[in-house]
Motif scaffolding. Structure first.
Motif, PDB file in Angstrom:
ATOM      1  N   MET A 125     -32.557 -25.803 -62.535  1.00  0.00           N
ATOM      2  CA  MET A 125     -31.140 -25.557 -62.747  1.00  0.00           C
ATOM      3  C   MET A 125     -30.349 -26.870 -62.683  1.00  0.00           C
ATOM      4  O   MET A 125     -29.359 -27.019 -63.383  1.00  0.00           O
ATOM      5  N   GLU A 126     -30.798 -27.801 -61.828  1.00  0.00           N
ATOM      6  CA  GLU A 126     -30.108 -29.098 -61.769  1.00  0.00           C
ATOM      7  C   GLU A 126     -30.220 -29.839 -63.089  1.00  0.00           C
ATOM      8  O   GLU A 126     -29.249 -30.453 -63.554  1.00  0.00           O
ATOM      9  N   LEU A 127     -31.425 -29.823 -63.692  1.00  0.00           N
ATOM     10  CA  LEU A 127     -31.625 -30.489 -64.973  1.00  0.00           C
ATOM     11  C   LEU A 127     -30.715 -29.865 -66.038  1.00  0.00           C
ATOM     12  O   LEU A 127     -30.054 -30.583 -66.792  1.00  0.00           O
ATOM     13  N   LEU A 128     -30.669 -28.560 -66.085  1.00  0.00           N
ATOM     14  CA  LEU A 128     -29.827 -27.870 -67.061  1.00  0.00           C
ATOM     15  C   LEU A 128     -28.357 -28.215 -66.862  1.00  0.00           C
ATOM     16  O   LEU A 128     -27.652 -28.520 -67.827  1.00  0.00           O
ATOM     17  N   GLU A 129     -27.904 -28.201 -65.640  1.00  0.00           N
ATOM     18  CA  GLU A 129     -26.502 -28.525 -65.334  1.00  0.00           C
ATOM     19  C   GLU A 129     -26.158 -29.944 -65.792  1.00  0.00           C
ATOM     20  O   GLU A 129     -25.140 -30.180 -66.445  1.00  0.00           O
ATOM     21  N   TRP A 130     -27.007 -30.906 -65.450  1.00  0.00           N
ATOM     22  CA  TRP A 130     -26.784 -32.300 -65.849  1.00  0.00           C
ATOM     23  C   TRP A 130     -26.806 -32.444 -67.366  1.00  0.00           C
ATOM     24  O   TRP A 130     -25.940 -33.084 -67.952  1.00  0.00           O
ATOM     25  N   PHE A 131     -27.819 -31.840 -67.998  1.00  0.00           N
ATOM     26  CA  PHE A 131     -27.968 -31.959 -69.447  1.00  0.00           C
ATOM     27  C   PHE A 131     -26.756 -31.381 -70.166  1.00  0.00           C
ATOM     28  O   PHE A 131     -26.188 -32.005 -71.066  1.00  0.00           O
ATOM     29  N   LYS A 132     -26.360 -30.190 -69.764  1.00  0.00           N
ATOM     30  CA  LYS A 132     -25.286 -29.466 -70.440  1.00  0.00           C
ATOM     31  C   LYS A 132     -23.913 -30.097 -70.211  1.00  0.00           C
ATOM     32  O   LYS A 132     -23.081 -30.125 -71.117  1.00  0.00           O
ATOM     33  N   ASN A 133     -23.661 -30.610 -69.018  1.00  0.00           N
ATOM     34  CA  ASN A 133     -22.313 -31.075 -68.678  1.00  0.00           C
ATOM     35  C   ASN A 133     -22.120 -32.583 -68.711  1.00  0.00           C
ATOM     36  O   ASN A 133     -20.987 -33.047 -68.827  1.00  0.00           O
ATOM     37  N   ASP A 134     -23.208 -33.354 -68.593  1.00  0.00           N
ATOM     38  CA  ASP A 134     -23.063 -34.802 -68.517  1.00  0.00           C
ATOM     39  C   ASP A 134     -23.787 -35.558 -69.629  1.00  0.00           C
ATOM     40  O   ASP A 134     -23.291 -36.558 -70.121  1.00  0.00           O
TER      41      ASP A 134
END
Length: 104
Positions: A1-10
C-alpha cells in the motif's frame, strides 16, 4: 500500500490531456498523428488542440518503461506498465490484464 500511495500521489502524473506546449492552456484530443517525425520511440501519438491558442500539442503514448521512468506521466497503459515494473522490481508477482476495449 505504501508503494501504491507513493506511486499514485508523488511519482506518476495522470494525464487526460496535456497542457499546451505553446501557451500552457487546456487542450482536448482531436486526432491521432500520422507524422513520422513524431513517432520517436512509439507508434502512437495523440494530437491535442489548445482551447486558447488553437495549436496542436503531441502526446506520445509510450510503452517502453525506460522512457516512462523519465516522463513519469500518461494514462492507464503507461500507469500499468510502470507500476507493474516497480512491483516486479520488489520481487512481487505481477501481471498486466488488458480488456477488449484496450484498457489496462
Amino acid at each position: 500500500m505504501e508503494l501504491l500511495e507513493w506511486f499514485k500521489n508523488d511519482f506518476f502524473k495522470w494525464v487526460d490531456s496535456p497542457e499546451c506546449k505553446y501557451c500552457g492552456g487546456q487542450t482536448v484530443f482531436t486526432q491521432m498523428s500520422g507524422d513520422p517525425s513524431l513517432m520517436v520511440h512509439t507508434d502512437r501519438v495523440e494530437l491535442h488542440k489548445c482551447h486558447t491558442c488553437q495549436q496542436l500539442t503531441p502526446f506520445p503514448r509510450y510503452n517502453d518503461v525506460n522512457i516512462l521512468l523519465i516522463t513519469r506521466s500518461g494514462r492507464c497503459g503507461e500507469w500499468a506498465n510502470t507500476f507493474t515494473l516497480l512491483c516486479c522490481a520488489m520481487g512481487w508477482d505481477a501481471r498486466l490484464v488488458v480488456d477488449q476495449g484496450d484498457h489496462v
